[in-house]
Design a protein around this motif. Structure first.
Motif, PDB file in Angstrom:
ATOM      1  N   LEU A  32     -33.239  17.195  15.711  1.00  6.98           N
ATOM      2  CA  LEU A  32     -33.003  17.979  14.502  1.00  6.98           C
ATOM      3  C   LEU A  32     -34.317  18.388  13.848  1.00  6.98           C
ATOM      4  CD1 LEU A  32     -30.953  19.084  12.452  1.00  6.98           C
ATOM      5  CD2 LEU A  32     -31.072  16.872  11.273  1.00  6.98           C
ATOM      6  N   VAL A  33     -35.240  17.441  13.717  1.00 14.20           N
ATOM      7  CA  VAL A  33     -36.523  17.720  13.072  1.00 14.20           C
ATOM      8  C   VAL A  33     -37.315  18.756  13.866  1.00 14.20           C
ATOM      9  CG1 VAL A  33     -38.753  16.744  12.424  1.00 14.20           C
ATOM     10  CG2 VAL A  33     -36.642  15.481  11.937  1.00 14.20           C
ATOM     11  N   THR A  34     -37.353  18.601  15.183  1.00 11.62           N
ATOM     12  CA  THR A  34     -38.109  19.534  16.019  1.00 11.62           C
ATOM     13  C   THR A  34     -37.561  20.946  15.925  1.00 11.62           C
ATOM     14  OG1 THR A  34     -38.659  17.769  17.592  1.00 11.62           O
ATOM     15  CG2 THR A  34     -38.868  20.043  18.367  1.00 11.62           C
ATOM     16  N   ALA A  35     -36.251  21.076  16.018  1.00  9.05           N
ATOM     17  CA  ALA A  35     -35.638  22.409  15.984  1.00  9.05           C
ATOM     18  C   ALA A  35     -35.840  23.076  14.623  1.00  9.05           C
ATOM     19  CB  ALA A  35     -34.154  22.296  16.306  1.00  9.05           C
ATOM     20  N   VAL A  36     -35.618  22.327  13.541  1.00 11.91           N
ATOM     21  CA  VAL A  36     -35.782  22.890  12.203  1.00 11.91           C
ATOM     22  C   VAL A  36     -37.244  23.254  11.952  1.00 11.91           C
ATOM     23  CG1 VAL A  36     -35.630  22.399   9.734  1.00 11.91           C
ATOM     24  CG2 VAL A  36     -33.772  21.714  11.254  1.00 11.91           C
ATOM     25  N   LEU A  37     -38.166  22.414  12.424  1.00  7.81           N
ATOM     26  CA  LEU A  37     -39.590  22.679  12.230  1.00  7.81           C
ATOM     27  C   LEU A  37     -40.014  23.948  12.967  1.00  7.81           C
ATOM     28  CD1 LEU A  37     -42.296  21.731  11.080  1.00  7.81           C
ATOM     29  CD2 LEU A  37     -42.640  20.394  13.171  1.00  7.81           C
ATOM     30  N   GLY A  94     -14.511  22.995  16.454  1.00  7.75           N
ATOM     31  CA  GLY A  94     -15.369  22.052  15.749  1.00  7.75           C
ATOM     32  C   GLY A  94     -16.789  22.072  16.287  1.00  7.75           C
ATOM     33  N   GLN A  95     -16.916  22.114  17.613  1.00  3.69           N
ATOM     34  CA  GLN A  95     -18.243  22.186  18.213  1.00  3.69           C
ATOM     35  C   GLN A  95     -18.955  23.481  17.808  1.00  3.69           C
ATOM     36  OE1 GLN A  95     -19.832  19.933  19.746  1.00  3.69           O
ATOM     37  NE2 GLN A  95     -18.368  18.505  20.655  1.00  3.69           N
ATOM     38  N   ALA A  96     -18.223  24.588  17.811  1.00  2.00           N
ATOM     39  CA  ALA A  96     -18.812  25.886  17.477  1.00  2.00           C
ATOM     40  C   ALA A  96     -19.274  25.928  16.017  1.00  2.00           C
ATOM     41  CB  ALA A  96     -17.808  27.006  17.745  1.00  2.00           C
ATOM     42  N   VAL A  97     -18.450  25.427  15.113  1.00  2.00           N
ATOM     43  CA  VAL A  97     -18.819  25.423  13.693  1.00  2.00           C
ATOM     44  C   VAL A  97     -20.039  24.526  13.464  1.00  2.00           C
ATOM     45  CG1 VAL A  97     -18.068  24.716  11.388  1.00  2.00           C
ATOM     46  CG2 VAL A  97     -16.508  25.972  12.881  1.00  2.00           C
ATOM     47  N   PHE A  98     -20.089  23.397  14.140  1.00  2.00           N
ATOM     48  CA  PHE A  98     -21.216  22.478  14.004  1.00  2.00           C
ATOM     49  C   PHE A  98     -22.523  23.147  14.433  1.00  2.00           C
ATOM     50  CE2 PHE A  98     -24.017  19.311  15.999  1.00  2.00           C
ATOM     51  CZ  PHE A  98     -24.251  18.466  14.928  1.00  2.00           C
ATOM     52  N   ILE A  99     -22.507  23.778  15.606  1.00  2.00           N
ATOM     53  CA  ILE A  99     -23.715  24.440  16.107  1.00  2.00           C
ATOM     54  C   ILE A  99     -24.113  25.588  15.192  1.00  2.00           C
ATOM     55  CG2 ILE A  99     -24.702  25.748  18.028  1.00  2.00           C
ATOM     56  CD1 ILE A  99     -22.779  24.205  19.886  1.00  2.00           C
ATOM     57  N   TRP A 100     -23.130  26.400  14.814  1.00  2.00           N
ATOM     58  CA  TRP A 100     -23.409  27.570  13.962  1.00  2.00           C
ATOM     59  C   TRP A 100     -24.047  27.150  12.644  1.00  2.00           C
ATOM     60  CZ3 TRP A 100     -22.179  29.227   9.117  1.00  2.00           C
ATOM     61  CH2 TRP A 100     -22.419  30.584   8.825  1.00  2.00           C
ATOM     62  N   ALA A 101     -23.506  26.128  12.015  1.00  2.00           N
ATOM     63  CA  ALA A 101     -24.018  25.700  10.708  1.00  2.00           C
ATOM     64  C   ALA A 101     -25.453  25.186  10.808  1.00  2.00           C
ATOM     65  CB  ALA A 101     -23.111  24.612  10.126  1.00  2.00           C
ATOM     66  N   LEU A 102     -25.756  24.401  11.842  1.00  2.00           N
ATOM     67  CA  LEU A 102     -27.098  23.851  11.966  1.00  2.00           C
ATOM     68  C   LEU A 102     -28.124  24.913  12.346  1.00  2.00           C
ATOM     69  CD1 LEU A 102     -26.699  20.350  13.644  1.00  2.00           C
ATOM     70  CD2 LEU A 102     -27.098  20.921  11.260  1.00  2.00           C
ATOM     71  N   VAL A 103     -27.672  25.991  12.968  1.00  2.00           N
ATOM     72  CA  VAL A 103     -28.592  27.093  13.281  1.00  2.00           C
ATOM     73  C   VAL A 103     -28.798  27.981  12.059  1.00  2.00           C
ATOM     74  CG1 VAL A 103     -28.918  29.170  14.683  1.00  2.00           C
ATOM     75  CG2 VAL A 103     -28.024  27.096  15.732  1.00  2.00           C
ATOM     76  N   CYS A 158     -26.862  36.244  14.417  1.00  2.00           N
ATOM     77  CA  CYS A 158     -27.734  35.557  15.384  1.00  2.00           C
ATOM     78  C   CYS A 158     -27.207  34.162  15.697  1.00  2.00           C
ATOM     79  CB  CYS A 158     -29.152  35.447  14.831  1.00  2.00           C
ATOM     80  SG  CYS A 158     -30.044  37.000  14.680  1.00  2.00           S
ATOM     81  N   SER A 159     -26.746  33.460  14.672  1.00  3.32           N
ATOM     82  CA  SER A 159     -26.221  32.112  14.866  1.00  3.32           C
ATOM     83  C   SER A 159     -24.944  32.125  15.694  1.00  3.32           C
ATOM     84  CB  SER A 159     -25.960  31.457  13.498  1.00  3.32           C
ATOM     85  OG  SER A 159     -27.144  31.401  12.735  1.00  3.32           O
ATOM     86  N   MET A 160     -24.119  33.151  15.494  1.00  5.12           N
ATOM     87  CA  MET A 160     -22.906  33.285  16.300  1.00  5.12           C
ATOM     88  C   MET A 160     -23.257  33.495  17.768  1.00  5.12           C
ATOM     89  SD  MET A 160     -19.982  36.275  16.130  1.00  5.12           S
ATOM     90  CE  MET A 160     -21.154  37.480  16.781  1.00  5.12           C
ATOM     91  N   LEU A 161     -24.220  34.382  18.040  1.00  2.57           N
ATOM     92  CA  LEU A 161     -24.661  34.615  19.416  1.00  2.57           C
ATOM     93  C   LEU A 161     -25.247  33.344  20.009  1.00  2.57           C
ATOM     94  CD1 LEU A 161     -25.237  36.523  21.787  1.00  2.57           C
ATOM     95  CD2 LEU A 161     -27.394  37.134  20.647  1.00  2.57           C
ATOM     96  N   SER A 162     -26.045  32.636  19.225  1.00  4.02           N
ATOM     97  CA  SER A 162     -26.653  31.385  19.689  1.00  4.02           C
ATOM     98  C   SER A 162     -25.590  30.352  20.036  1.00  4.02           C
ATOM     99  CB  SER A 162     -27.593  30.838  18.606  1.00  4.02           C
ATOM    100  OG  SER A 162     -28.108  29.578  18.965  1.00  4.02           O
ATOM    101  N   THR A 163     -24.585  30.236  19.191  1.00  2.67           N
ATOM    102  CA  THR A 163     -23.507  29.272  19.407  1.00  2.67           C
ATOM    103  C   THR A 163     -22.716  29.587  20.673  1.00  2.67           C
ATOM    104  OG1 THR A 163     -23.285  28.875  17.032  1.00  2.67           O
ATOM    105  CG2 THR A 163     -21.394  28.317  18.421  1.00  2.67           C
ATOM    106  N   CYS A 164     -22.320  30.836  20.809  1.00  2.14           N
ATOM    107  CA  CYS A 164     -21.517  31.237  21.972  1.00  2.14           C
ATOM    108  C   CYS A 164     -22.311  31.118  23.272  1.00  2.14           C
ATOM    109  CB  CYS A 164     -21.019  32.661  21.787  1.00  2.14           C
ATOM    110  SG  CYS A 164     -19.888  32.865  20.384  1.00  2.14           S
ATOM    111  N   MET A 165     -23.595  31.472  23.219  1.00  2.00           N
ATOM    112  CA  MET A 165     -24.436  31.349  24.408  1.00  2.00           C
ATOM    113  C   MET A 165     -24.607  29.882  24.795  1.00  2.00           C
ATOM    114  SD  MET A 165     -28.321  32.772  25.084  1.00  2.00           S
ATOM    115  CE  MET A 165     -27.810  34.485  24.892  1.00  2.00           C
ATOM    116  N   ALA A 166     -24.766  29.008  23.792  1.00  2.00           N
ATOM    117  CA  ALA A 166     -24.944  27.584  24.067  1.00  2.00           C
ATOM    118  C   ALA A 166     -23.714  26.994  24.752  1.00  2.00           C
ATOM    119  CB  ALA A 166     -25.236  26.848  22.763  1.00  2.00           C
ATOM    120  N   LEU A 167     -22.528  27.272  24.219  1.00  5.25           N
ATOM    121  CA  LEU A 167     -21.303  26.745  24.819  1.00  5.25           C
ATOM    122  C   LEU A 167     -21.067  27.340  26.209  1.00  5.25           C
ATOM    123  CD1 LEU A 167     -18.989  26.790  21.670  1.00  5.25           C
ATOM    124  CD2 LEU A 167     -20.094  24.816  22.723  1.00  5.25           C
TER     125      LEU A 167
END
Length: 344
Positions: A19-24, A189-198, A230-239
């Motif tokens: 979490l720290v690395t990604a946010v940083l 739930g997984q999608a909302v979690f990823i989207w929110a943190l991005v 962007c977060s939506m694209l990131s989430t869908c690409m990740a899954l």
């Protein structure tokens, strides 16, 4: 779905380094994009072959290599353009930044040659101090910021998708398949979690920059929409990517490579333009390219049919990504888990 969110949050808190690395990384990317876009001035890097072009040296960073640079040096931004001069006064320009950029350099060369023929070897006066032809449009500050952040947002989605990947790796999805929770709610739930943190950390950085008086190009509401996209694209690409790998580490490595490569080729860091070759046209199949095009047209106040088409394409490709990921995971694990349940 709330159970998935709580469970994932508890797990990410046990792995704070991710979490720290990604946010940083996202924070640094946003800060660098905002500060450099508002302060840094650049001139075109031009390689000239077949003669001297002193008339460009006051406006461009000109080098005279012995042989023509490889196409890869243009793609990697080592050179903005290559100018090949002929003995008869004709010239040819090669660039990876599209026809508009080629026309800018062409205008500068023609003006310089015209000045020489008139007996004036001075400045051609076609390019300004940023190496941009007067009257030509360039990528603006808001689009630049989105572009710099794009790759890091995609990589964040891949990283946070490891919770989904670990559930696959440890065969927890097979248990979920026979539990009261539906697979659709689990994936949501997984999608909302990823989207929110991005989305949340990146939007906070933009808010801080706005409060500090920095020019961000877009309003906060516009930035919220673009970052949500962007977060939506990131989430869908990740899954999508994690659905094809059995382990979280393999999915992370493959996904990060895909995010970096496609972002660079899409011109998120610098505009590669729109050349006429089939390879250049193929780049428009990448969602990042369309998202950048939509952001650029929106920032210029040109929400025309091209902008709407690019926006719709990003939404459709995101839906395709998550649909394939869902179907692939359901086929590999959910049906297998139900078969195990019936066997017992």
């Amino acid at each position: 779905m709330l159970t998935v969110l709580k469970n994932n949050w508890a797990r990410i808190m046990q792995q704070k380094q991710y979490l720290v690395t990604a946010v940083l990384l996202t924070s640094l990317a946003a800060a660098a994009a905002i500060l450099l876009t508002n302060r840094l001035q650049t001139t075109p890097d031009v390689a000239v072959l077949g003669g001297r072009a002193e008339y460009l040296e006051e406006e461009c960073s000109v080098t005279y290599p012995e042989k023509a640079p490889a196409r890869s040096e243009l793609l990697m931004n080592r050179y903005d353009a290559v100018v090949k001069l002929a003995d008869d006064g004709s010239f040819d320009i090669e660039t990876a930044k599209g026809d508009a950029y080629r026309e800018r350099i062409q205008a500068a060369v023609q003006a310089g040659q015209g000045a020489l023929q008139a007996g004036n070897a001075g400045r051609a006066g076609v390019l300004n101090d940023k190496g941009i032809t007067a009257g030509q449009e360039t990528r603006q500050v808001g689009t630049n910021i989105i572009g710099y952040m794009m790759m890091f947002l995609l990589m964040q989605g891949i990283l946070y998708g490891r919770m989904f990947a670990e559930d696959k790796e440890k065969h927890l999805i097979e248990r979920i398949a026979v539990s009261p929770m539906s697979f659709g709610r689990y994936l949501a739930g997984q999608a909302v979690f990823i989207w929110a943190l991005v989305f949340v950390p990146s939007f906070i950085m933009v808010c801080i920059a706005k409060l500090a008086g920095e020019d961000t190009g877009f309003t906060l509401a516009q930035f919220a929409f673009l970052l949500a996209l962007c977060s939506m694209l990131s989430t869908c690409m990740a899954l999508f990517i994690h659905s094809f790998f059995m382990t979280a580490d393999t999915g992370n490595m493959a996904g990060s490579c895909v995010a970096v490569l496609t972002s660079v080729l899409s011109g998120t860091f610098y505009d590669l333009g729109g050349g006429s070759s089939w390879a250049d046209r193929a780049l428009y199949l990448m969602p990042q390219k369309n998202l950048m095009r939509f952001a650029d047209l929106w920032e210029r106040g040109k929400l025309n049919q091209d902008a709407v088409t690019s926006l719709i394409y990003v939404i459709i490709i995101s839906a395709v990504f998550i649909s394939i990921g869902m179907l692939k995971t359901r086929k590999d694990y959910v049906r297998h888990g139900k078969r195990l349940c019936k066997a017992e």
